[in-house]
Enzyme design. Structure first.
Site, PDB file in Angstrom:
ATOM      1  N   LYS A   1      35.778  36.134  36.560  1.00 54.58           N
ATOM      2  CA  LYS A   1      37.445  35.977  36.556  1.00 54.58           C
ATOM      3  C   LYS A   1      38.446  35.173  38.228  1.00 54.58           C
ATOM      4  O   LYS A   1      38.222  36.071  39.329  1.00 54.58           O
ATOM      5  CB  LYS A   1      37.770  37.627  36.153  1.00 54.58           C
ATOM      6  CG  LYS A   1      37.894  38.764  37.689  1.00 54.58           C
ATOM      7  CD  LYS A   1      38.041  39.855  37.340  1.00 54.58           C
ATOM      8  CE  LYS A   1      37.982  41.249  37.818  1.00 54.58           C
ATOM      9  NZ  LYS A   1      39.258  40.857  38.889  1.00 54.58           N
TER      10      LYS A   1
ATOM     11  N   ASP B   1      34.966  44.239  40.498  1.00 51.91           N
ATOM     12  CA  ASP B   1      34.645  43.530  41.646  1.00 51.91           C
ATOM     13  C   ASP B   1      33.948  44.271  42.462  1.00 51.91           C
ATOM     14  O   ASP B   1      35.098  44.875  43.583  1.00 51.91           O
ATOM     15  CB  ASP B   1      35.803  43.222  41.966  1.00 51.91           C
ATOM     16  CG  ASP B   1      36.915  41.779  40.975  1.00 51.91           C
ATOM     17  OD1 ASP B   1      36.002  41.811  39.612  1.00 51.91           O
ATOM     18  OD2 ASP B   1      38.461  41.933  40.807  1.00 51.91           O
TER      19      ASP B   1
ATOM     20  N   CYS C   1      43.276  45.248  40.351  1.00 52.47           N
ATOM     21  CA  CYS C   1      42.108  44.642  39.035  1.00 52.47           C
ATOM     22  C   CYS C   1      41.208  45.571  38.345  1.00 52.47           C
ATOM     23  O   CYS C   1      41.539  45.202  36.954  1.00 52.47           O
ATOM     24  CB  CYS C   1      40.796  43.640  40.211  1.00 52.47           C
ATOM     25  SG  CYS C   1      41.154  42.356  40.866  1.00 52.47           S
TER      26      CYS C   1
HETATM   27  C1  C5J Z   1      40.404  43.340  43.703  1.00 49.99           C
HETATM   28  C2  C5J Z   1      42.624  42.700  44.837  1.00 49.99           C
HETATM   29  N1  C5J Z   1      39.928  43.033  43.146  1.00 49.99           N
HETATM   30  N2  C5J Z   1      43.367  43.655  45.512  1.00 49.99           N
HETATM   31  N3  C5J Z   1      41.426  42.167  44.453  1.00 49.99           N
HETATM   32  O1  C5J Z   1      41.887  44.220  43.315  1.00 49.99           O
HETATM   33  O2  C5J Z   1      42.707  41.245  44.938  1.00 49.99           O
END
Ligand code: C5J
Length: 228
Positions: free
Chosen positions: A134, A29, A167
């Site tokens: 995802k 991400d 994540c």
């Molecule tokens: C991730 C989030 N990528 N913090 N998403 O950690 O909402």
């Protein structure tokens, strides 16, 4: 260049036996929505500069991994334009003034195809690299990730990206339950909250490696040797 079948990487709680041919770099991400002002992360009141320190170390590790021809995968958290894969509970969470799917400076927040959903240019995937979209926090939930890794005989994951306690952690826990060994370079993962970064990493390596191993990217680069 032919790499040894096993390389020892200095790590905690103990050294990690890296098998390059069976390992993949999984970058979680690193999206504009989390790392740039005006995205989903900043809409929740977070300071994105906390995450941006991970960009340089990720670039170096990615360059080394690519130079060795090893497998690279990227993930992006986000939802369909019709929000059909967004549970109402996730949309409602946080009571923010703007929410997932609402318009922001980089397009609709966390919606696939919008500018903010894209991976930051510094770490842009190559056309040959796998990109996993995802809908959840974990990269295995509702995706083809496990199947793709198994077809490629991958058993070890170097997990980087953001955010450490959300994540990255969720993905490591999912991977752990599926039998993958995970190695986390601490300088390549980031949290908006310094205390979560510290505790998130401590939880991974606790109790003899509860969820995996923690290292620094320099230790991986040292183990990979001169090509890296
Ligand atoms: C991730 C989030 N990528 N913090 N998403 O950690 O909402």
């Amino acid at each position: 260049m032919k790499l040894p079948s096993i390389l020892s990487v200095a790590a905690e709680p103990y050294s990690f036996d890296l098998m390059p041919a069976a390992s993949a770099l999984l970058i979680i991400d690193m999206q504009r929505d989390f790392l740039e002002p005006g995205g989903f992360g900043s809409s929740l009141g977070n300071d994105v500069s906390q995450l941006r320190r991970t960009i340089g170390p990720n670039q170096k590790l990615l360059a080394a991994w690519r130079a060795l021809g090893l497998m690279v995968l990227h993930t992006r958290e986000g939802h369909r334009a019709d929000l059909g894969d967004l549970p109402p509970s996730k949309k409602a969470r946080g009571q923010g003034t703007i929410r997932i799917g609402d318009p922001g400076p980089m397009g609709r927040l966390l919606v696939r195809g919008e500018p903010g959903h894209g991976i930051i240019p510094e770490l842009a995937p190559l056309p040959t690299e796998v990109v996993i979209d995802k809908p959840g926090k974990g990269a295995f939930f509702s995706t083809a990730l496990d199947g793709i890794l198994r077809v490629s005989n991958i058993r070890q994951l170097i997990v980087t990206g953001v955010t450490t306690e959300v994540c990255v952690h969720t993905t490591i826990r999912e991977a752990n339950d599926r039998g993958y060994d995970c190695l986390v370079p601490s300088d390549c993962v980031g949290s908006y909250f310094p205390e979560f970064q510290t505790v998130g990493l401590a939880m991974i390596k606790a109790q003899g490696g509860l969820f995996g191993w923690v290292t620094e990217s320099a230790s991986i680069l040292t183990a990979l040797g001169p090509v890296a």
